[in-house]
Motif scaffolding. Structure first.
Motif, PDB file in Angstrom:
ATOM      1  N   LEU A  85      -4.561   0.856   5.923  1.00 42.26           N
ATOM      2  CA  LEU A  85      -4.999  -0.176   4.983  1.00 42.26           C
ATOM      3  C   LEU A  85      -4.389  -1.541   5.300  1.00 42.26           C
ATOM      4  O   LEU A  85      -5.056  -2.573   5.178  1.00 42.26           O
ATOM      5  N   SER A 128      -1.257   3.969   4.444  1.00 42.94           N
ATOM      6  CA  SER A 128      -0.793   2.597   4.200  1.00 42.94           C
ATOM      7  C   SER A 128      -0.830   1.761   5.478  1.00 42.94           C
ATOM      8  O   SER A 128      -1.138   0.569   5.434  1.00 42.94           O
ATOM      9  N   TYR A 133       0.824  -1.218   0.000  1.00 41.94           N
ATOM     10  CA  TYR A 133       0.000   0.000   0.000  1.00 41.94           C
ATOM     11  C   TYR A 133       0.858   1.267   0.000  1.00 41.94           C
ATOM     12  O   TYR A 133       0.455   2.285  -0.547  1.00 41.94           O
TER      13      TYR A 133
END
Length: 140
Positions: free
Chosen positions: A29, A26, A17
């Motif tokens: 996620l 990131s 990510y």
């Protein structure tokens, strides 16, 4: 083994990510990916709650605990990057400063997840039954 699965998915997916998003996003996620992947293994193996018949309730409690632990992970990762890794290790590559900060966040998140799931998610607290009884009395 389930903690290792979740940590591995979190760590590896965050690297992927990061190619497309900033550090904070990131980390978020990666955490969300690991949460989705690890629910059933955590339920069935880590807490031996396979046959409880409460999967729906456990899933909701799992998500609540996951949200708290997500805040812990992102907060600790960002704080470690900004207040420890960047000021004290400026010559280390950004990749390694971010990865080490992410691992610190993951460690704190693991503790929040473990104790939250042990004390709430896969344990019968009786709260659901109390709420159900209360709503039944209110509808009479």
């Amino acid at each position: 083994m389930t903690a290792l699965l979740g940590a591995t998915v979190n760590f590896v997916s965050q690297i992927i990510y990061r190619k497309f998003f900033n550090f904070d996003t990131s980390v978020l996620l990666g955490y969300l990916t690991a949460t989705v992947v690890s629910f059933l293994p955590t339920k069935n193996y880590a807490f031996s709650a396979k046959g409880t018949g409460n999967t729906g309730r456990e899933m909701i409690k799992f998500l609540v605990i996951a949200l708290v632990a997500w805040g812990v992970q992102v907060g600790m990762a960002v704080a470690t990057l900004q207040w420890v890794a960047n000021p004290y290790f400026p010559t280390v590559s950004l990749f390694w400063r971010e990865k080490s900060s992410h691992v610190v966040g993951m460690g704190f998140s693991f503790l929040a997840n473990y104790f939250g799931h042990k004390l709430l998610t896969f344990r019968s607290t009786g709260m659901y039954d109390k709420l159900k009884a209360r709503s039944s009395r209110g509808s009479e």
